[in-house]
Design a protein around this motif. Sequence first.
Motif, PDB file in Angstrom:
ATOM      1  N   ILE A 173      19.723   1.267   1.967  1.00 54.12           N
ATOM      2  CA  ILE A 173      18.607   2.553   2.055  1.00 54.12           C
ATOM      3  C   ILE A 173      18.193   3.085   3.598  1.00 54.12           C
ATOM      4  CG2 ILE A 173      16.828   3.706   0.971  1.00 54.12           C
ATOM      5  CD1 ILE A 173      17.143   2.048  -1.219  1.00 54.12           C
ATOM      6  N   ALA A 174      17.804   1.912   4.026  1.00 51.44           N
ATOM      7  CA  ALA A 174      17.367   2.315   5.492  1.00 51.44           C
ATOM      8  C   ALA A 174      18.470   2.633   6.469  1.00 51.44           C
ATOM      9  CB  ALA A 174      16.571   0.765   6.112  1.00 51.44           C
ATOM     10  N   ASP A 175      19.465   2.203   6.135  1.00 50.16           N
ATOM     11  CA  ASP A 175      20.718   2.531   7.193  1.00 50.16           C
ATOM     12  C   ASP A 175      21.356   3.841   6.612  1.00 50.16           C
ATOM     13  OD1 ASP A 175      20.450   0.090   8.373  1.00 50.16           O
ATOM     14  OD2 ASP A 175      21.905  -0.894   7.392  1.00 50.16           O
ATOM     15  N   HIS A 176      20.805   4.548   5.544  1.00 46.94           N
ATOM     16  CA  HIS A 176      21.621   5.840   4.943  1.00 46.94           C
ATOM     17  C   HIS A 176      20.865   6.923   5.944  1.00 46.94           C
ATOM     18  CE1 HIS A 176      22.903   8.862   2.371  1.00 46.94           C
ATOM     19  NE2 HIS A 176      23.874   7.997   1.885  1.00 46.94           N
ATOM     20  N   PRO A 177      21.883   7.780   6.256  1.00 54.24           N
ATOM     21  CA  PRO A 177      21.272   8.927   6.940  1.00 54.24           C
ATOM     22  C   PRO A 177      20.356  10.060   6.025  1.00 54.24           C
ATOM     23  CG  PRO A 177      23.472   9.161   6.594  1.00 54.24           C
ATOM     24  CD  PRO A 177      23.138   7.887   6.081  1.00 54.24           C
ATOM     25  N   THR A 178      20.478   9.904   4.845  1.00 57.70           N
ATOM     26  CA  THR A 178      19.471  10.827   4.128  1.00 57.70           C
ATOM     27  C   THR A 178      18.748   9.922   3.286  1.00 57.70           C
ATOM     28  OG1 THR A 178      21.482  12.510   3.853  1.00 57.70           O
ATOM     29  CG2 THR A 178      19.798  12.543   2.439  1.00 57.70           C
ATOM     30  N   LEU A 179      19.118   9.106   2.506  1.00 61.36           N
ATOM     31  CA  LEU A 179      18.218   8.209   1.682  1.00 61.36           C
ATOM     32  C   LEU A 179      17.073   7.718   2.589  1.00 61.36           C
ATOM     33  CD1 LEU A 179      20.650   6.295  -0.835  1.00 61.36           C
ATOM     34  CD2 LEU A 179      19.446   8.486  -1.085  1.00 61.36           C
ATOM     35  N   SER A 180      17.356   7.246   3.933  1.00 62.84           N
ATOM     36  CA  SER A 180      16.327   6.588   4.336  1.00 62.84           C
ATOM     37  C   SER A 180      15.057   7.659   4.771  1.00 62.84           C
ATOM     38  CB  SER A 180      16.676   6.146   5.920  1.00 62.84           C
ATOM     39  OG  SER A 180      17.179   7.073   6.485  1.00 62.84           O
ATOM     40  N   PHE A 181      15.284   8.974   4.701  1.00 61.81           N
ATOM     41  CA  PHE A 181      14.090  10.065   4.931  1.00 61.81           C
ATOM     42  C   PHE A 181      13.391  10.245   3.954  1.00 61.81           C
ATOM     43  CE2 PHE A 181      16.973  10.119   8.680  1.00 61.81           C
ATOM     44  CZ  PHE A 181      15.727  10.222   9.737  1.00 61.81           C
ATOM     45  N   ASN A 182      13.675   9.825   2.527  1.00 62.36           N
ATOM     46  CA  ASN A 182      13.265  10.263   1.190  1.00 62.36           C
ATOM     47  C   ASN A 182      11.851   9.962   1.223  1.00 62.36           C
ATOM     48  OD1 ASN A 182      12.558   9.234  -1.704  1.00 62.36           O
ATOM     49  ND2 ASN A 182      13.973  10.834  -1.600  1.00 62.36           N
ATOM     50  N   GLU A 183      10.861  10.712   0.923  1.00 67.27           N
ATOM     51  CA  GLU A 183       9.657  10.452   0.638  1.00 67.27           C
ATOM     52  C   GLU A 183       9.255   9.314  -0.123  1.00 67.27           C
ATOM     53  OE1 GLU A 183       5.632  11.136   1.850  1.00 67.27           O
ATOM     54  OE2 GLU A 183       7.264  11.825   2.856  1.00 67.27           O
ATOM     55  N   ASP A 184       9.808   9.078  -1.144  1.00 68.27           N
ATOM     56  CA  ASP A 184       9.402   7.938  -2.162  1.00 68.27           C
ATOM     57  C   ASP A 184       9.800   6.751  -1.451  1.00 68.27           C
ATOM     58  OD1 ASP A 184       8.335   9.200  -4.590  1.00 68.27           O
ATOM     59  OD2 ASP A 184      10.488  10.269  -4.673  1.00 68.27           O
ATOM     60  N   PHE A 185      10.779   6.607  -0.521  1.00 71.54           N
ATOM     61  CA  PHE A 185      11.075   5.672  -0.106  1.00 71.54           C
ATOM     62  C   PHE A 185      10.017   5.087   1.110  1.00 71.54           C
ATOM     63  CE2 PHE A 185      13.805   3.561   3.630  1.00 71.54           C
ATOM     64  CZ  PHE A 185      13.861   2.216   3.097  1.00 71.54           C
ATOM     65  N   LYS A 186       9.515   6.191   1.684  1.00 70.32           N
ATOM     66  CA  LYS A 186       8.375   5.923   2.638  1.00 70.32           C
ATOM     67  C   LYS A 186       7.008   5.303   2.086  1.00 70.32           C
ATOM     68  CE  LYS A 186       5.263   8.476   5.714  1.00 70.32           C
ATOM     69  NZ  LYS A 186       4.912   9.813   6.205  1.00 70.32           N
ATOM     70  N   ILE A 187       6.869   5.936   0.882  1.00 72.20           N
ATOM     71  CA  ILE A 187       5.741   5.696   0.076  1.00 72.20           C
ATOM     72  C   ILE A 187       5.931   4.030  -0.343  1.00 72.20           C
ATOM     73  CG2 ILE A 187       4.366   5.936  -2.135  1.00 72.20           C
ATOM     74  CD1 ILE A 187       5.015   9.048  -1.797  1.00 72.20           C
ATOM     75  N   PHE A 188       7.346   3.822  -0.886  1.00 72.35           N
ATOM     76  CA  PHE A 188       7.469   2.405  -1.389  1.00 72.35           C
ATOM     77  C   PHE A 188       7.402   1.305  -0.210  1.00 72.35           C
ATOM     78  CE2 PHE A 188      10.375  -1.164  -1.805  1.00 72.35           C
ATOM     79  CZ  PHE A 188      10.276  -1.412  -3.085  1.00 72.35           C
ATOM     80  N   LEU A 189       7.632   1.800   1.005  1.00 71.95           N
ATOM     81  CA  LEU A 189       7.384   0.848   2.066  1.00 71.95           C
ATOM     82  C   LEU A 189       6.163   0.578   2.664  1.00 71.95           C
ATOM     83  CD1 LEU A 189      10.757   1.599   4.126  1.00 71.95           C
ATOM     84  CD2 LEU A 189      10.420  -0.118   2.494  1.00 71.95           C
ATOM     85  N   THR A 190       5.252   1.641   2.368  1.00 70.58           N
ATOM     86  CA  THR A 190       3.899   1.704   3.243  1.00 70.58           C
ATOM     87  C   THR A 190       2.767   1.575   2.511  1.00 70.58           C
ATOM     88  OG1 THR A 190       4.020   4.056   2.952  1.00 70.58           O
ATOM     89  CG2 THR A 190       4.985   3.247   4.745  1.00 70.58           C
ATOM     90  N   VAL A 191       2.662   1.919   1.179  1.00 68.00           N
ATOM     91  CA  VAL A 191       1.345   1.892   0.337  1.00 68.00           C
ATOM     92  C   VAL A 191       1.085   0.579  -0.363  1.00 68.00           C
ATOM     93  CG1 VAL A 191       1.451   4.541  -0.087  1.00 68.00           C
ATOM     94  CG2 VAL A 191       2.295   3.034  -1.801  1.00 68.00           C
ATOM     95  N   GLN A 192      -0.143   0.545  -0.524  1.00 68.91           N
ATOM     96  CA  GLN A 192      -0.301  -0.860  -1.424  1.00 68.91           C
ATOM     97  C   GLN A 192      -0.266  -0.894  -2.809  1.00 68.91           C
ATOM     98  OE1 GLN A 192      -0.991  -3.759   0.193  1.00 68.91           O
ATOM     99  NE2 GLN A 192      -0.694  -2.617   2.052  1.00 68.91           N
ATOM    100  N   ALA A 193       0.004  -1.830  -3.435  1.00 65.79           N
ATOM    101  CA  ALA A 193       0.369  -1.897  -4.811  1.00 65.79           C
ATOM    102  C   ALA A 193      -0.561  -0.676  -5.856  1.00 65.79           C
ATOM    103  CB  ALA A 193       0.365  -3.227  -5.657  1.00 65.79           C
ATOM    104  N   ARG A 194      -1.886  -0.909  -5.584  1.00 70.87           N
ATOM    105  CA  ARG A 194      -2.772   0.065  -6.439  1.00 70.87           C
ATOM    106  C   ARG A 194      -2.112   1.571  -6.174  1.00 70.87           C
ATOM    107  NH1 ARG A 194      -9.001  -1.093  -6.062  1.00 70.87           N
ATOM    108  NH2 ARG A 194      -8.194  -2.929  -6.839  1.00 70.87           N
TER     109      ARG A 194
END
Length: 468
Positions: A173-194
């Motif tokens: 996903i990180a290597d994909h030119p479109t999917l890597s900019f998805n907002e849910d992907f960013k949230i998945f990588l950055t926010v804590q579990a709660r």
Amino acid sequence: MEAAGIAGCKAARAAAPHPLSKDVLGFEDDDEDDDLEVFSKDASFTDASSFSISMQTSPSSMINQHTLEDEPDSKDIFVTVDDPENHVTAIETYVTYRITTKTTRSEFDSCEYEVRRRYQDFLWLKDKLEETHATLIVPPLPEKFVMRGMVERFNEDFVATRQKALHKFLNRIADHPTLSFNEDFKIFLTVQARDLTSHKKLGPGFISKMGETVRAVASTVRSVKNRPDEFIAMNDYVDIFRQKMGTLDKISQRILKELKEHLAEMKEYGPIYTQWSESEQELAEPLKGVASSIENCCKAIEGLTMGLTEDLLPALHEYVLCAETLKSVLKRRDLIQANYELRVDALTSKKADREMLEHSDLSLTIGAFLGKNTAEMKQQKQQKIDHEIEELQADIGRLEDKVECANSDLKADWERWSINMRNDLQSAFQNAAENNIHYFERCLATWESFLASQQTEIKADKNAKENT
């Protein structure tokens, strides 16, 4: 937002060359006679773009080709999955994995993040990506459970295998030119579990999702009338690809099982020679030599099984799952086209109603018997139909753009996927070849050394006898 996305897609489509054509995807079907025939029939199935890969004349030439084709672009986001951790609560037991992200992208507030995620979080991310990018090829996730049952979910080997698969999933996903900019992907990588749990609750509820599913199923009942030839060819290719990859995966699993069984028997076999040497003084040295050779061969087998487990099998199984993903993407593309064709049919029907109304006589209708003006009645009906026709024409224009955008996205992503698939499988096959060569060379050297030592001893014994 949807209109902006379609406009951007159309602009990109106009600028980019056509990545796929029917001629490029031409191939012939083959029969499914026997598992082993997968190696002799349609041997070039690994190339989804040209369906033919010229065999390299030497390992070095293959390495050079792989290096040139797989030259990585400058990456700006790096993701690592590691440190699995068991969690036991009163309700459930589960495993979480540490996700470490390093990035230089400006849309991230920090350059490094560390969060923990469980499998169902990865599943949520995959669903969101497929929902947002219906005709892009989202990488597959490893299966939720193993075939032999849920008990093995917490087996160390299973957890380690899943960890590697999840690591590959996120990095694809990180290597994909479109999917890597998805907002849910960013949230998945950055926010804590709660916070991730709170974000999930913002999505549509269960009843809404169920309604969407029912509508999607109802739409897919209608077969697409004018599916483009290139997507027919894609669908046929995926069917063959799925059968080939499934067969290769099953055979490789059997080979691994038989290698492990052979290794267990060899480990029992060697010590027998050692024990025998203790009671046979005349044969002690040859027997110890055989035992030592068998021990070295056991180490060679262990290296071969490790290569299968870590290189070839994961690659094959990932593309077994990829085949299912491709089928789903093609179905979602068909659904978009089916919705477009449904509106076109409705517009044709409304125009027919409009024409019929113009030549109809309303004097015998109930409204006429009630004293209504037939001209006014006809005009009102005409206005209503005209309004419905305008709405349908607007819908058709929007859906036509959506179909074109979906087709363009899928063609471009198919081209990208096929290149990655070819490089991945070529690398896996090359590693398998090198592992086999190393295994046979080690076993050959072991037994040649044993033979040389025996010949030396025979000559020494012969010279000793001649001297006496």
